[in-house]
Design an enzyme around this catalytic site. Structure first.
Site, PDB file in Angstrom:
ATOM      1  N   HIS A  17      73.582   0.615  -8.069  1.00 50.53           N
ATOM      2  CA  HIS A  17      73.666   0.121  -6.686  1.00 50.53           C
ATOM      3  C   HIS A  17      72.251  -0.075  -6.126  1.00 50.53           C
ATOM      4  O   HIS A  17      71.958  -1.098  -5.509  1.00 50.53           O
ATOM      5  CB  HIS A  17      74.382   1.125  -5.767  1.00 50.53           C
ATOM      6  CG  HIS A  17      75.798   1.446  -6.129  1.00 50.53           C
ATOM      7  ND1 HIS A  17      76.261   2.727  -6.239  1.00 50.53           N
ATOM      8  CD2 HIS A  17      76.870   0.649  -6.388  1.00 50.53           C
ATOM      9  CE1 HIS A  17      77.553   2.723  -6.535  1.00 50.53           C
ATOM     10  NE2 HIS A  17      77.949   1.470  -6.641  1.00 50.53           N
ATOM     11  N   LYS A  41      92.335   7.460  -0.043  1.00 54.28           N
ATOM     12  CA  LYS A  41      91.518   7.735  -1.231  1.00 54.28           C
ATOM     13  C   LYS A  41      90.847   9.092  -1.092  1.00 54.28           C
ATOM     14  O   LYS A  41      90.430   9.492   0.001  1.00 54.28           O
ATOM     15  CB  LYS A  41      90.439   6.647  -1.338  1.00 54.28           C
ATOM     16  CG  LYS A  41      90.304   6.059  -2.728  1.00 54.28           C
ATOM     17  CD  LYS A  41      89.445   4.819  -2.717  1.00 54.28           C
ATOM     18  CE  LYS A  41      88.391   4.873  -3.802  1.00 54.28           C
ATOM     19  NZ  LYS A  41      87.567   3.662  -3.834  1.00 54.28           N
ATOM     20  N   ARG A  90      78.323  -6.440 -13.813  1.00 53.49           N
ATOM     21  CA  ARG A  90      77.892  -5.770 -15.048  1.00 53.49           C
ATOM     22  C   ARG A  90      78.458  -6.425 -16.288  1.00 53.49           C
ATOM     23  O   ARG A  90      77.864  -6.382 -17.348  1.00 53.49           O
ATOM     24  CB  ARG A  90      78.368  -4.303 -15.040  1.00 53.49           C
ATOM     25  CG  ARG A  90      77.552  -3.415 -14.139  1.00 53.49           C
ATOM     26  CD  ARG A  90      78.285  -2.131 -13.841  1.00 53.49           C
ATOM     27  NE  ARG A  90      79.415  -2.399 -12.970  1.00 53.49           N
ATOM     28  CZ  ARG A  90      80.119  -1.455 -12.347  1.00 53.49           C
ATOM     29  NH1 ARG A  90      79.831  -0.179 -12.558  1.00 53.49           N
ATOM     30  NH2 ARG A  90      81.101  -1.776 -11.549  1.00 53.49           N
ATOM     31  N   SER A 128      80.263   4.371 -11.278  1.00 55.75           N
ATOM     32  CA  SER A 128      80.408   5.593 -10.458  1.00 55.75           C
ATOM     33  C   SER A 128      81.610   6.444 -10.843  1.00 55.75           C
ATOM     34  O   SER A 128      81.583   7.654 -10.667  1.00 55.75           O
ATOM     35  CB  SER A 128      80.358   5.340  -8.953  1.00 55.75           C
ATOM     36  OG  SER A 128      80.774   4.093  -8.616  1.00 55.75           O
TER      37      SER A 128
END
Ligand code: ADP
Length: 154
Positions: A17, A41, A90, A128
């Site tokens: 990030h 969440k 990515r 992450s």
């Protein structure tokens, strides 16, 4: 004024990030690192902790703002007059996922452009979810995190 949003949960912010954000600095006048809060969440780190790490990581960057938001990212963008969303790519899985969201966002908010930056090869592996798994089981994740993010061992 070019205002951009980099949305995510940053639980915690990683070097992946950080790299995308630093590379975005020359492109925009202001960048909001926007922490999406989803009440359904479970996060590993508190919102305050996540904000604090981001602020410390970018303490010398006046263009960077840190805010949390609930609800749709495009509504947050509208509220702060942002016309750009920054995303990192990515691999092809990121691309497929981002394409769906980016095209929908463009359809509902045509003034908004999603800007994609390719991950640097050395940060491709940082994810992450995996970083959180390592932290949960006491692994050392220092090499994946910005210098100011210090995880205290339980
Ligand atoms: P979070 O888990 O913080 O929500 P996401 O995985 O949703 O983070 O990522 C937020 C943004 O950061 C996405 O655009 C994602 O592609 C990008 N990103 C995450 N990790 C990396 C990395 N290692 N290199 C480049 N971009 C990354």
């Amino acid at each position: 004024m070019k205002i951009a949003v980099f949305p995510g949960s940053f639980d915690p912010i990683t070097k992946g990030h950080e790299s995308i954000i630093r590379r975005s600095l020359p492109l925009f006048d202001e960048i909001y690192i926007a922490i999406g809060v989803n009440s359904k969440k479970d996060y590993l780190f508190s919102l305050d902790q996540r904000i604090d790490w981001i602020k410390k990581t970018f303490e010398n960057e006046s263009k960077i703002k840190v805010k949390s938001y609930e609800g749709l990212t495009i509504e947050f963008c509208k509220n702060i007059n942002a016309r750009f969303i920054i995303r990192g790519l990515r691999n092809s899985a990121d691309f497929e996922y981002e394409k769906g969201i980016g095209q929908i966002n463009k359809a509902v908010f045509p003034e908004l452009e999603t800007i994609f930056l390719l991950s640097l090869p050395e940060y491709n592996i940082i994810n992450s979810t995996i970083v959180r798994e390592l932290i949960r089981y006491g692994g050392d994740v220092t090499q994946f995190l910005p210098e100011k993010v210090i995880i205290k061992k339980a």
